[in-house]
Scaffold this active site. Sequence first.
Site, PDB file in Angstrom:
ATOM      1  N   ARG A 109      29.533  23.604  57.709  1.00  0.00           N
ATOM      2  CA  ARG A 109      30.045  22.941  56.497  1.00  0.00           C
ATOM      3  C   ARG A 109      29.482  23.554  55.215  1.00  0.00           C
ATOM      4  NH1 ARG A 109      28.888  18.359  59.585  1.00  0.00           N
ATOM      5  NH2 ARG A 109      30.772  17.497  60.541  1.00  0.00           N
ATOM      6  N   LYS A 131      36.103  31.125  44.016  1.00  0.00           N
ATOM      7  CA  LYS A 131      37.321  31.010  44.818  1.00  0.00           C
ATOM      8  C   LYS A 131      37.152  31.846  46.079  1.00  0.00           C
ATOM      9  CE  LYS A 131      41.150  29.980  41.722  1.00  0.00           C
ATOM     10  NZ  LYS A 131      42.395  30.491  41.119  1.00  0.00           N
ATOM     11  N   GLU A 173      42.230  44.098  35.460  1.00  0.00           N
ATOM     12  CA  GLU A 173      41.571  42.788  35.288  1.00  0.00           C
ATOM     13  C   GLU A 173      40.615  42.798  34.092  1.00  0.00           C
ATOM     14  OE1 GLU A 173      42.228  39.934  36.719  1.00  0.00           O
ATOM     15  OE2 GLU A 173      43.329  40.521  38.526  1.00  0.00           O
ATOM     16  N   LYS A 215      34.677  35.103  32.218  1.00  0.00           N
ATOM     17  CA  LYS A 215      35.196  34.359  33.374  1.00  0.00           C
ATOM     18  C   LYS A 215      34.307  33.154  33.680  1.00  0.00           C
ATOM     19  CE  LYS A 215      36.888  34.263  37.973  1.00  0.00           C
ATOM     20  NZ  LYS A 215      37.306  34.865  39.204  1.00  0.00           N
ATOM     21  N   GLU A 225      40.311  24.464  38.858  1.00  0.00           N
ATOM     22  CA  GLU A 225      41.584  24.833  38.231  1.00  0.00           C
ATOM     23  C   GLU A 225      42.495  23.643  37.965  1.00  0.00           C
ATOM     24  OE1 GLU A 225      43.127  28.677  39.515  1.00  0.00           O
ATOM     25  OE2 GLU A 225      45.121  28.073  38.896  1.00  0.00           O
ATOM     26  N   ARG A 229      41.145  27.003  33.778  1.00  0.00           N
ATOM     27  CA  ARG A 229      40.966  28.123  34.717  1.00  0.00           C
ATOM     28  C   ARG A 229      42.292  28.842  34.958  1.00  0.00           C
ATOM     29  NH1 ARG A 229      37.103  28.841  39.906  1.00  0.00           N
ATOM     30  NH2 ARG A 229      37.665  31.000  40.264  1.00  0.00           N
ATOM     31  N   ASN A 233      45.017  33.396  35.155  1.00  0.00           N
ATOM     32  CA  ASN A 233      46.232  33.946  35.765  1.00  0.00           C
ATOM     33  C   ASN A 233      47.128  34.648  34.749  1.00  0.00           C
ATOM     34  OD1 ASN A 233      45.508  32.958  38.284  1.00  0.00           O
ATOM     35  ND2 ASN A 233      46.343  30.941  37.797  1.00  0.00           N
ATOM     36  N   HIS A 236      49.507  37.268  35.826  1.00  0.00           N
ATOM     37  CA  HIS A 236      49.510  37.251  37.292  1.00  0.00           C
ATOM     38  C   HIS A 236      50.796  36.736  37.923  1.00  0.00           C
ATOM     39  CE1 HIS A 236      45.403  38.425  36.942  1.00  0.00           C
ATOM     40  NE2 HIS A 236      45.204  38.353  38.236  1.00  0.00           N
ATOM     41  N   HIS A 240      52.141  39.039  40.698  1.00  0.00           N
ATOM     42  CA  HIS A 240      52.333  38.636  42.096  1.00  0.00           C
ATOM     43  C   HIS A 240      53.771  38.861  42.521  1.00  0.00           C
ATOM     44  CE1 HIS A 240      48.641  35.823  41.757  1.00  0.00           C
ATOM     45  NE2 HIS A 240      48.309  36.979  42.270  1.00  0.00           N
ATOM     46  N   HIS A 253      46.891  45.687  42.906  1.00  0.00           N
ATOM     47  CA  HIS A 253      46.901  44.406  42.208  1.00  0.00           C
ATOM     48  C   HIS A 253      46.711  44.589  40.700  1.00  0.00           C
ATOM     49  CE1 HIS A 253      46.399  40.226  41.318  1.00  0.00           C
ATOM     50  NE2 HIS A 253      45.178  40.428  40.855  1.00  0.00           N
TER      51      HIS A 253
HETATM   52  N1  GLY Z   1      41.006  35.182  40.038  1.00  0.00           N
HETATM   53  C1  GLY Z   1      41.386  34.012  39.340  1.00  0.00           C
HETATM   54  C2  GLY Z   1      40.351  32.937  39.414  1.00  0.00           C
HETATM   55  O1  GLY Z   1      39.246  33.184  39.859  1.00  0.00           O
HETATM   56  O2  GLY Z   1      40.626  31.832  39.036  1.00  0.00           O
END
Ligand code: GLY
Length: 350
Positions: A109, A131, A173, A215, A225, A229, A233, A236, A240, A253
């Site tokens: 866990r 993430k 990025e 970031k 998010e 957050r 994107n 993106h 995508h 990417h």
């Molecule tokens: N790569 C986008 C984020 O970490 O929210």
Amino acid sequence: MTGQAPLSYRFGEYTSKVAFFPSIDTKRLSGDSGTLLVFDKNTAGIPDSSQPALKVVLPPGERSKSWVGTQRILREALSAGLGRDGLIVGIGGGMICDLAAFSASLFMRGCRLFLVPTSLLAMVDAAVGGKTAINFRGYKNMVGTFYPAEQIWIAVSALRYLPEREFRSGLGEVIKTALLGDPVLFEILLNRRELVLARDSAIMEELVRRCVEVKARIVEEDLRESGERAFLNLGHTFAHALEMETKYRLWSHGQAVAWGLVQAAMLSETLGLADPSYTAAVQSLIRSYGFDLQPGRKPESVVAAMQVDKKKRRGKLRLVLQRGIGDTVVREVDPLLIVEMLSRSARIFP
Ligand code: GLY
């Protein structure tokens, strides 16, 4: 700047420390028997062969970012006798960081997690902010958790060995991050291009530090998010869609992100949010780094792919747009308007 005190961020109930080193000394990671190092074949050469470290080496590439890759890590962690206080260390690019973090979030866990990003993309994005993900049924990053690493160790010297395509992917990025919140970073990218492209260590460390800071500040406000957050994107939804449309083969990417940033700026201008001079500045910076701005796909197919993107909410197309650097908004946009804008954009960049 290397050797300064680590940066420390609070992501929800977690604290992440980001430290910069001239090079990564994996001896400092592998001394403890409760540690499992996770590499891919490209990064497995990093530790000294005399190290007794427990390690798992996965095939490079997106296929490892799956239940199969996860199970290999969990199996090794179990047979190595790691407890909940055991440490999983992901050493590699975005794939390894996302996968090692996903596995650490599940083992008992949640066991301890360090990340050592070795690609530019992983240093400025994947390793920071918690993430974790694997791909599922053909969808990228469809299954995952929020699980920030306790420590992130960065040595920009690793960037020297990065293939050009991957380095440029990371730069996409970096440019996004500059637009989101760092005008000085924008100026550095503009005025120090030769040093950036030569991967000069001092410049790279400054770039990575600035990206981490932008970031991390956003994620500190919104780990899961539910709000800002989503700004990360920027570009993106376009990217995508293009990656999906080209089956993840033609566009890296970050290259797709660079194209997406130009589309987001043009759409912002079309909607009266951004001034034409802002769009021109974004286009000119991105073009100066040699990014391809011709998607080679019909606008209608790109927009259709945008509509199946997992980040849409209640069937509408929600896009991250900008009024200028650091002035970001989310708007719902009529798909037909996007088709029209993409057609115009394709005529501008032959
Ligand atoms: N790569 C986008 C984020 O970490 O929210």
